[in-house]
Write an enzyme that holds these catalytic residues in place. Structure first.
Site, PDB file in Angstrom:
ATOM      1  N   GLU A 149       1.699   4.967  -6.959  1.00 15.16           N
ATOM      2  CA  GLU A 149       2.125   4.037  -8.001  1.00 15.16           C
ATOM      3  C   GLU A 149       0.877   3.301  -8.445  1.00 15.16           C
ATOM      4  O   GLU A 149       0.229   2.633  -7.632  1.00 15.16           O
ATOM      5  CB  GLU A 149       3.178   3.072  -7.464  1.00 15.16           C
ATOM      6  CG  GLU A 149       3.667   2.078  -8.498  1.00 15.16           C
ATOM      7  CD  GLU A 149       4.210   0.820  -7.882  1.00 15.16           C
ATOM      8  OE1 GLU A 149       3.844  -0.265  -8.356  1.00 15.16           O
ATOM      9  OE2 GLU A 149       4.976   0.927  -6.909  1.00 15.16           O
TER      10      GLU A 149
ATOM     11  N   CYS B  16       3.251  -5.285 -10.221  1.00 15.48           N
ATOM     12  CA  CYS B  16       3.134  -4.043 -10.988  1.00 15.48           C
ATOM     13  C   CYS B  16       4.084  -4.026 -12.175  1.00 15.48           C
ATOM     14  O   CYS B  16       3.927  -3.203 -13.079  1.00 15.48           O
ATOM     15  CB  CYS B  16       3.380  -2.837 -10.080  1.00 15.48           C
ATOM     16  SG  CYS B  16       4.905  -2.937  -9.127  1.00 15.48           S
TER      17      CYS B  16
END
Length: 529
Positions: A264, A301
């Site tokens: 990620e 994020c």
């Protein structure tokens, strides 16, 4: 309580003279504990132990794995305030954030314990034989998910608990039946050692095989590189920058036997605000977005780094209101001086680009590692033509893109890199005129939010935390929720196998009581022979 050593299986180890310390960003000073870099020999020992442990661990029952994962949760809770205090000392984050993240970590462990206890996640699929079928007899085919082998997990800088030592990657891999070697993040090695000790306690209390978990200290990149290249490692989990994730991905692809890297990486999480929503609710959404931009100092994020609207007076008024709300919020501490420096560099790089206008920046003096939030704006055509403006600035920074019309908005969204999330802020009565915008977002993101904000990732069965590259390295998988387990397994098939030699999940009598697909029908019933 801290030793500064790595855990090689259940044993503490230090063979290296190379050391490092963590940093307290609130005090702007190093923490006292000295940590010892894992050596090449220790890396090899940890991986070899994991490979040996896999031979046993892959075959233990779901109830045994559930007991292990629940024991990990119990041991983490037993650490009490010691863990919370260390978390805050190494991250600059608040005690309430530490408590929330610990709760999230415990919840993830319990969730996967329940999953493997029940067992149907292995997706047992059976097609029974038809020996009299014409023109060819049909064989007996049985399929289920099987673990890959030792998994390397890289701790994340921005989540010292939930995405690190006992975080989502680790717990989902352990649930799948894969031993885990954690490359502890250098910014919170103390927090990592405390959690690793809790995991080792759980290993010993539940009689898991030695080597099912190891925790390696590292202040640089060498340990991580050695782990990814080791032939006994079968998969990698990573949360971090695009640069770091892509480097690991490329390294894994160059191996003699390539392995998957589930990374990620970067995301600016576009928020699309439609005109009618701005007409009626600009104050409410300005307040909500300002908080989302700055919560956790923007170090998520899913931070809303990109806001897209259509040029008109409503958008202009919204930008003014959002700027006012952003300016009201007191700056907060970033995770580390290096992250503060990267934030400052990212802002400076963006401001060098043509067409960018500063709408608001916090101007008062702040403490050394505190971030000054910033909101900027740009015309749609400038944004469309300049990929630098698409880059994530990790921290409390957002850019408003002013599109000339719906077509330019759709073009901008379609030309974005892959993202974790997309958000639509709209009145219900205008959505039917913007379905092409929704479809454009669907092609670029893993999750769409309606009239909310992207920050906050619910840990539940339906969650998708992933997206097209570079949001993640494989958009077919999620890093959050029960389906995260699918990253660490592969489908495996038995043909015409004697029933007594089959895994329990595939045996005729279904001794585990699983929900299985038998001859295209889902059932918990036994197979009559």
């Amino acid at each position: 309580m801290l030793t500064g050593k790595s855990y090689i299986g259940s044993q503490l180890s230090r063979n290296e003279t190379k050391t490092f310390k963590t940093f307290n960003p609130q005090l702007n000073a190093e923490n006292p504990t000295v940590f010892f870099e894992a050596t090449s020999n220790e890396v090899n020992q940890a991986v070899q132990l994991a490979a040996q442990a896999f031979k046993t661990y892959r075959n233990i029952s779901g109830s045994q794995k559930a007991a292990f994962l629940n024991a990990v949760a119990d041991e983490i809770l037993k650490l009490g305030d010691i863990l919370l205090k260390m978390y805050c000392q190494e991250s600059g984050l608040s005690i309430s954030r530490a408590e929330s993240e610990r709760e999230r970590t415990i919840g993830h462990l319990r969730m996967f314990a329940n999953l493997v206890q029940e067992g149907s996640w292995v997706q047992a699929t059976i097609d029974t034989s038809e020996p009299s079928r014409v023109p060819n007899a049909k064989p007996d085919i049985r399929n289920m998910l099987m673990p890959l082998g030792p998994v390397v997990v890289f701790g994340a800088s921005n989540f010292p608990l939930a995405y690190s030592t006992a975080g989502g990657d680790t717990v989902s891999a352990l649930a799948a039946g894969c031993p885990v070697i954690v490359k502890s993040h250098a910014m919170h090695a103390g927090t990592g050692e405390l959690v690793a000790a809790a995991i080792i306690q759980a290993v010993e209390k539940t009689n898991m095989p030695h080597g099912v978990f190891s925790n390696l200290n590292s202040g640089g990149i060498e340990v991580g590189q050695q782990l990814v290249k080791h032939p006994e490692v079968k998969a990698v989990g990573f949360t971090g920058s695009i640069t770091g994730g892509r480097a690991l991905y490329d390294l894994a692809a160059k191996r003699e036997v390539p392995i998957p890297v589930f990374a990620e990486m970067g995301s600016i999480n576009p928020v699309v605000i439609l005109p009618e929503a701005l007409r009626y609710k600009k104050e409410a959404f300005a307040n909500t977005l300002a908080k989302s931009m700055t919560t956790g100092t923007g170090q998520f994020c899913t931070n809303p780094g990109l806001i897209i609207g259509i040029k008109n007076d409503f958008l202009d008024d919204f930008i003014v209101k959002l700027s006012e709300e952003v300016a009201k919020i007191s700056p907060s501490c970033m995770l580390h001086p290096n992250i503060k420096a990267a934030f400052r560099k990212g802002k400076s790089k963006a401001l060098e680009q043509d067409g960018l206008r500063t709408e608001v920046v916090y101007t008062d003096n702040v403490k050394p590692n505190y971030a000054k939030q910033m909101l900027v704006s740009v015309e749609g055509q400038f944004f469309l033509n300049n990929k630098i403006l698409h880059e994530e600035v990790f921290g409390p920074y957002s850019i408003v893109v002013k599109c000339k019309d719906k077509n330019e908005m759709e073009m901008i969204i379609s030309n974005l890199e892959g993202q974790l999330t997309g958000t639509i802020i709209a009145e219900n009565n205008e959505m039917q005129n913007y379905m092409s915008i929704v479809e454009a977002l669907q092609n670029r993101v893993g999750r769409i939010i309606f009239n909310g904000v992207p920050t906050g990732v619910e840990v539940c069965n339906a969650m998708v935390h992933g997206g097209p590259y570079p949001a993640s390295s494989d958009s077919r998988f999620t890093a959050v929720g029960i389906n995260a387990i699918k990253r660490w397994v592969r489908p495996f098939c038995y043909q015409n196998w004697p029933d007594y030699l089959l895994p329990d999940a595939l045996k005729n009598e279904n001794p585990l009581g699983l929900l299985r697909e038998v001859d295209t029908k889902h059932t918990k019933s036994s197979i009559l022979v």
